[in-house]
Design a protein around this motif. Structure first.
Motif, PDB file in Angstrom:
ATOM      1  N   VAL A 152      13.990   1.065   2.082  1.00 43.95           N
ATOM      2  CA  VAL A 152      13.411   0.151   3.079  1.00 43.95           C
ATOM      3  C   VAL A 152      12.614   0.981   4.080  1.00 43.95           C
ATOM      4  O   VAL A 152      13.121   1.976   4.608  1.00 43.95           O
ATOM      5  CB  VAL A 152      14.510  -0.666   3.807  1.00 43.95           C
ATOM      6  CG1 VAL A 152      13.883  -1.580   4.861  1.00 43.95           C
ATOM      7  CG2 VAL A 152      15.314  -1.506   2.811  1.00 43.95           C
ATOM      8  N   HIS A 153      11.366   0.569   4.308  1.00 44.38           N
ATOM      9  CA  HIS A 153      10.506   1.228   5.304  1.00 44.38           C
ATOM     10  C   HIS A 153      10.214   0.223   6.420  1.00 44.38           C
ATOM     11  O   HIS A 153       9.786  -0.898   6.132  1.00 44.38           O
ATOM     12  CB  HIS A 153       9.209   1.696   4.638  1.00 44.38           C
ATOM     13  CG  HIS A 153       8.094   1.940   5.612  1.00 44.38           C
ATOM     14  ND1 HIS A 153       8.230   2.790   6.693  1.00 44.38           N
ATOM     15  CD2 HIS A 153       6.842   1.440   5.699  1.00 44.38           C
ATOM     16  CE1 HIS A 153       7.099   2.793   7.383  1.00 44.38           C
ATOM     17  NE2 HIS A 153       6.247   1.975   6.803  1.00 44.38           N
ATOM     18  N   VAL A 154      10.477   0.624   7.671  1.00 45.32           N
ATOM     19  CA  VAL A 154      10.327  -0.300   8.811  1.00 45.32           C
ATOM     20  C   VAL A 154       9.505   0.335   9.934  1.00 45.32           C
ATOM     21  O   VAL A 154       9.245   1.538   9.939  1.00 45.32           O
ATOM     22  CB  VAL A 154      11.710  -0.728   9.373  1.00 45.32           C
ATOM     23  CG1 VAL A 154      12.529  -1.456   8.327  1.00 45.32           C
ATOM     24  CG2 VAL A 154      12.485   0.463   9.929  1.00 45.32           C
ATOM     25  N   HIS A 155       9.136  -0.538  10.896  1.00 42.81           N
ATOM     26  CA  HIS A 155       8.397  -0.106  12.087  1.00 42.81           C
ATOM     27  C   HIS A 155       9.226  -0.478  13.319  1.00 42.81           C
ATOM     28  O   HIS A 155       8.722  -1.124  14.228  1.00 42.81           O
ATOM     29  CB  HIS A 155       7.040  -0.810  12.167  1.00 42.81           C
ATOM     30  CG  HIS A 155       6.161  -0.577  10.978  1.00 42.81           C
ATOM     31  ND1 HIS A 155       5.241  -1.492  10.534  1.00 42.81           N
ATOM     32  CD2 HIS A 155       6.064   0.489  10.132  1.00 42.81           C
ATOM     33  CE1 HIS A 155       4.597  -1.014   9.473  1.00 42.81           C
ATOM     34  NE2 HIS A 155       5.095   0.181   9.203  1.00 42.81           N
ATOM     35  N   SER A 156      10.498  -0.130  13.340  1.00 49.03           N
ATOM     36  CA  SER A 156      11.369  -0.552  14.442  1.00 49.03           C
ATOM     37  C   SER A 156      11.010   0.217  15.719  1.00 49.03           C
ATOM     38  O   SER A 156      10.656   1.400  15.656  1.00 49.03           O
ATOM     39  CB  SER A 156      12.833  -0.334  14.069  1.00 49.03           C
ATOM     40  OG  SER A 156      13.070   1.022  13.769  1.00 49.03           O
TER      41      SER A 156
ATOM     42  N   ASN B 260       4.216   9.180  14.050  1.00 52.00           N
ATOM     43  CA  ASN B 260       3.229   8.194  14.522  1.00 52.00           C
ATOM     44  C   ASN B 260       3.168   6.945  13.644  1.00 52.00           C
ATOM     45  O   ASN B 260       2.109   6.315  13.520  1.00 52.00           O
ATOM     46  CB  ASN B 260       1.832   8.837  14.613  1.00 52.00           C
ATOM     47  CG  ASN B 260       1.860  10.108  15.433  1.00 52.00           C
ATOM     48  OD1 ASN B 260       2.058  11.204  14.882  1.00 52.00           O
ATOM     49  ND2 ASN B 260       1.723   9.993  16.723  1.00 52.00           N
ATOM     50  N   HIS B 261       4.312   6.572  13.062  1.00 50.78           N
ATOM     51  CA  HIS B 261       4.289   5.436  12.142  1.00 50.78           C
ATOM     52  C   HIS B 261       5.575   4.608  12.198  1.00 50.78           C
ATOM     53  O   HIS B 261       5.557   3.485  12.680  1.00 50.78           O
ATOM     54  CB  HIS B 261       4.005   5.963  10.724  1.00 50.78           C
ATOM     55  CG  HIS B 261       3.833   4.900   9.691  1.00 50.78           C
ATOM     56  ND1 HIS B 261       3.118   5.097   8.536  1.00 50.78           N
ATOM     57  CD2 HIS B 261       4.305   3.621   9.614  1.00 50.78           C
ATOM     58  CE1 HIS B 261       3.136   3.988   7.804  1.00 50.78           C
ATOM     59  NE2 HIS B 261       3.857   3.089   8.444  1.00 50.78           N
ATOM     60  N   GLY B 262       6.686   5.154  11.738  1.00 49.14           N
ATOM     61  CA  GLY B 262       7.919   4.353  11.655  1.00 49.14           C
ATOM     62  C   GLY B 262       9.019   5.159  11.021  1.00 49.14           C
ATOM     63  O   GLY B 262       9.131   6.363  11.259  1.00 49.14           O
TER      64      GLY B 262
ATOM     65  N   ILE C 209       0.834  -1.213   0.000  1.00 48.66           N
ATOM     66  CA  ILE C 209       0.000   0.000   0.000  1.00 48.66           C
ATOM     67  C   ILE C 209       0.867   1.260   0.000  1.00 48.66           C
ATOM     68  O   ILE C 209       0.391   2.335  -0.332  1.00 48.66           O
ATOM     69  CB  ILE C 209      -0.990   0.066   1.186  1.00 48.66           C
ATOM     70  CG1 ILE C 209      -0.244   0.067   2.530  1.00 48.66           C
ATOM     71  CG2 ILE C 209      -2.040  -1.008   1.097  1.00 48.66           C
ATOM     72  CD1 ILE C 209      -1.105   0.584   3.670  1.00 48.66           C
ATOM     73  N   GLU C 210       2.141   1.101   0.381  1.00 52.30           N
ATOM     74  CA  GLU C 210       3.027   2.272   0.413  1.00 52.30           C
ATOM     75  C   GLU C 210       3.731   2.496  -0.915  1.00 52.30           C
ATOM     76  O   GLU C 210       4.828   3.056  -0.969  1.00 52.30           O
ATOM     77  CB  GLU C 210       4.043   2.157   1.546  1.00 52.30           C
ATOM     78  CG  GLU C 210       3.455   2.067   2.931  1.00 52.30           C
ATOM     79  CD  GLU C 210       2.697   3.325   3.388  1.00 52.30           C
ATOM     80  OE1 GLU C 210       2.520   4.255   2.581  1.00 52.30           O
ATOM     81  OE2 GLU C 210       2.266   3.332   4.552  1.00 52.30           O
ATOM     82  N   ILE C 211       3.111   2.090  -1.994  1.00 53.39           N
ATOM     83  CA  ILE C 211       3.741   2.256  -3.316  1.00 53.39           C
ATOM     84  C   ILE C 211       4.064   3.729  -3.598  1.00 53.39           C
ATOM     85  O   ILE C 211       5.125   4.041  -4.146  1.00 53.39           O
ATOM     86  CB  ILE C 211       2.856   1.647  -4.439  1.00 53.39           C
ATOM     87  CG1 ILE C 211       3.571   1.773  -5.798  1.00 53.39           C
ATOM     88  CG2 ILE C 211       1.462   2.243  -4.475  1.00 53.39           C
ATOM     89  CD1 ILE C 211       2.900   1.019  -6.913  1.00 53.39           C
TER      90      ILE C 211
HETATM   91 ZN   LIG Z   1       4.456   1.314   7.606  1.00 50.07          ZN
END
Ligand SMILES: [Zn+2]
Length: 224
Positions: free
Chosen positions: A94-98, A157-159, A75-77
């Motif tokens: 690279v997108h992460v939720h660390s 509020n996300h990553g 969805i994050e295209i």
């Molecule tokens: Zn995300």
């Protein structure tokens, strides 16, 4: 299959991202710019990383948004697409939720350059992109704006997200962002971190930052 090795790299980095604790489940997403300069590859939406096969990776035309492959993309295209358009130097995202970088993102606090490796890797303070809903064009635009010419960004509020010349470098930067965020929080217990000055950051980038690592041998192949 077109760009099969790059597809395998994307899948491997997805599994490493999970193993390093930088996300859980099917969270996060990864993309790589194709060597044809016209397409990028992106992970599919909501599929466990360890089940992915090369054909599950979606190929997207950078100019038209046309997609190839049987799967729906992450969805994050837009996040990836707009970053590639804004940053021709970027080959992997690279997108992460660390957890610890996400704590800074939740508090909407940027990460100053508190370690010299941050200067080399991020090229300055890691800013916080304004909030946008997951998957929205607004989120993508906010991230591109806050990223600027640096290599990592916190997402309110996300990553977080990091870029590099390829997916491995981008993943390493996500990991460094997590470790530096941890150091930043711990430093609060001993009086607070001292951020490096812009002058020092500039010196690091023009000095050690240019000579670190293996350089081509004098008279060697300049294309290396
Ligand atoms: Zn995300």
């Amino acid at each position: 299959m077109l760009f099969e090795q790059l597809r395998l790299d994307v899948i491997r980095v997805g599994i490493e991202m999970l193993e390093k604790g930088l996300t859980i489940g099917t969270g996060g997403n990864i993309s790589a710019r194709c060597p044809d300069g016209e397409h990028f590859l992106i992970t599919p939406s909501g599929m466990p990383y360890h089940t992915l096969k090369p054909e599950d990776i979606v190929m997207v035309n950078q100019a038209t948004g046309e997609m190839e492959g049987p799967r729906k993309p992450s969805i994050e295209i837009h996040l990836h697409w707009k970053t590639y358009l804004a940053r021709p130097d970027v080959g992997g995202i690279v997108h992460v939720h660390s957890p610890i970088a996400s704590a800074l993102a939740a508090a909407r606090k940027p990460l100053p350059v508190i370690l010299d490796v941050c200067a080399f890797n991020f090229r300055g303070q890691v800013e916080v992109a304004e909030y946008g809903m997951s998957g929205s064009v607004e989120l993508a635009e906010n991230v591109v704006k806050a990223l600027g010419q640096r290599n990592a960004v916190l997402m309110a509020n996300h990553g977080s997200l990091a870029v590099g010349k390829n997916v491995d470098v981008a993943l390493d930067r996500c990991e460094l962002l997590e470790k530096a965020s941890h150091a930043y929080l711990l430093s609060q217990l001993v009086g607070g971190a001292v951020a490096l000055s812009q002058e020092t950051i500039d010196s690091l980038l023009s000095g050690v930052g240019k000579t670190y690592g293996q350089q081509p041998a004098p008279g060697g192949d300049k294309k290396a």
